[in-house]
Motif scaffolding. Structure first.
Motif, PDB file in Angstrom:
ATOM      1  N   LEU A  15       0.829  -1.203   0.000  1.00  0.00           N
ATOM      2  CA  LEU A  15       0.000   0.000   0.000  1.00  0.00           C
ATOM      3  C   LEU A  15       0.866   1.257   0.000  1.00  0.00           C
ATOM      4  O   LEU A  15       0.563   2.216  -0.722  1.00  0.00           O
ATOM      5  CB  LEU A  15      -0.945  -0.001   1.203  1.00  0.00           C
ATOM      6  CG  LEU A  15      -1.953   1.132   1.243  1.00  0.00           C
ATOM      7  CD1 LEU A  15      -2.861   1.113   0.012  1.00  0.00           C
ATOM      8  CD2 LEU A  15      -2.797   1.042   2.502  1.00  0.00           C
ATOM      9  N   ALA A  51      -6.403   2.204  -2.444  1.00  0.00           N
ATOM     10  CA  ALA A  51      -6.283   1.477  -1.172  1.00  0.00           C
ATOM     11  C   ALA A  51      -7.319   0.355  -1.103  1.00  0.00           C
ATOM     12  O   ALA A  51      -7.008  -0.765  -0.671  1.00  0.00           O
ATOM     13  CB  ALA A  51      -6.458   2.436   0.004  1.00  0.00           C
ATOM     14  N   VAL A  54      -6.105  -2.494  -3.424  1.00  0.00           N
ATOM     15  CA  VAL A  54      -5.011  -3.257  -2.823  1.00  0.00           C
ATOM     16  C   VAL A  54      -5.548  -4.154  -1.719  1.00  0.00           C
ATOM     17  O   VAL A  54      -5.200  -5.337  -1.635  1.00  0.00           O
ATOM     18  CB  VAL A  54      -3.906  -2.308  -2.291  1.00  0.00           C
ATOM     19  CG1 VAL A  54      -2.911  -3.047  -1.409  1.00  0.00           C
ATOM     20  CG2 VAL A  54      -3.183  -1.623  -3.454  1.00  0.00           C
ATOM     21  N   CYS A  55      -6.416  -3.601  -0.877  1.00  0.00           N
ATOM     22  CA  CYS A  55      -6.999  -4.402   0.209  1.00  0.00           C
ATOM     23  C   CYS A  55      -7.891  -5.509  -0.337  1.00  0.00           C
ATOM     24  O   CYS A  55      -7.901  -6.621   0.203  1.00  0.00           O
ATOM     25  CB  CYS A  55      -7.770  -3.503   1.173  1.00  0.00           C
ATOM     26  SG  CYS A  55      -6.702  -2.496   2.222  1.00  0.00           S
TER      27      CYS A  55
END
Length: 130
Positions: A15, A51, A54-55
């Motif tokens: 991240l 974000a 990515v999560c």
């Protein structure tokens, strides 16, 4: 337990890399075209979307499903990213403390603190969607 911690740390590093590239792109491409104020407003949306992406890819692999643990992962991410931002600003960009703290202050047109708050709930939201 150790494997989960390593996966959370890997998530933090990935991240940080993605958000660093996002910041570089914002400064190099968006700011000259639309100005700093607008670029910061746009980047809170694009940064949050990055974000979330990515999560979405990495959080399920951690193997945690409990809401409290997912919020703890989000808190760890937010604290890591805030620390990363501060260290980057102070060491690499040589910014004074006053300027570093301004980056976290929405009254100055900076929305980093909102992004960090959103980051706390993103792992939970990702797993709720799955």
């Amino acid at each position: 337990m150790t494997s989960e911690i390593l996966r959370v740390l890997a998530l933090c590093v990935v991240l940080a890399g993605v958000e660093t590239l996002h910041g570089i792109l914002r400064a190099a491409v968006l700011v000259p075209r639309v100005g700093k104020g607008r670029a910061l407003k746009v980047s809170i949306v694009t940064g949050t979307a990055l974000a979330f992406g990515v999560c979405y890819l990495l959080v399920p692999g951690i193997g945690v499903n409990e809401p409290g643990a997912l919020l703890a992962i989000g808190l760890a991410l937010a604290l890591f990213m805030a620390s990363f931002d501060i260290v980057l600003a102070r060491t690499l960009l040589k910014r004074p403390w006053a300027r570093v703290f301004r980056d976290f202050d929405p009254r100055t047109g900076n929305y980093l603190s909102f992004g960090l708050l959103l980051l706390v709930v993103i792992p939970y939201a990702v797993m709720a969607l799955r």
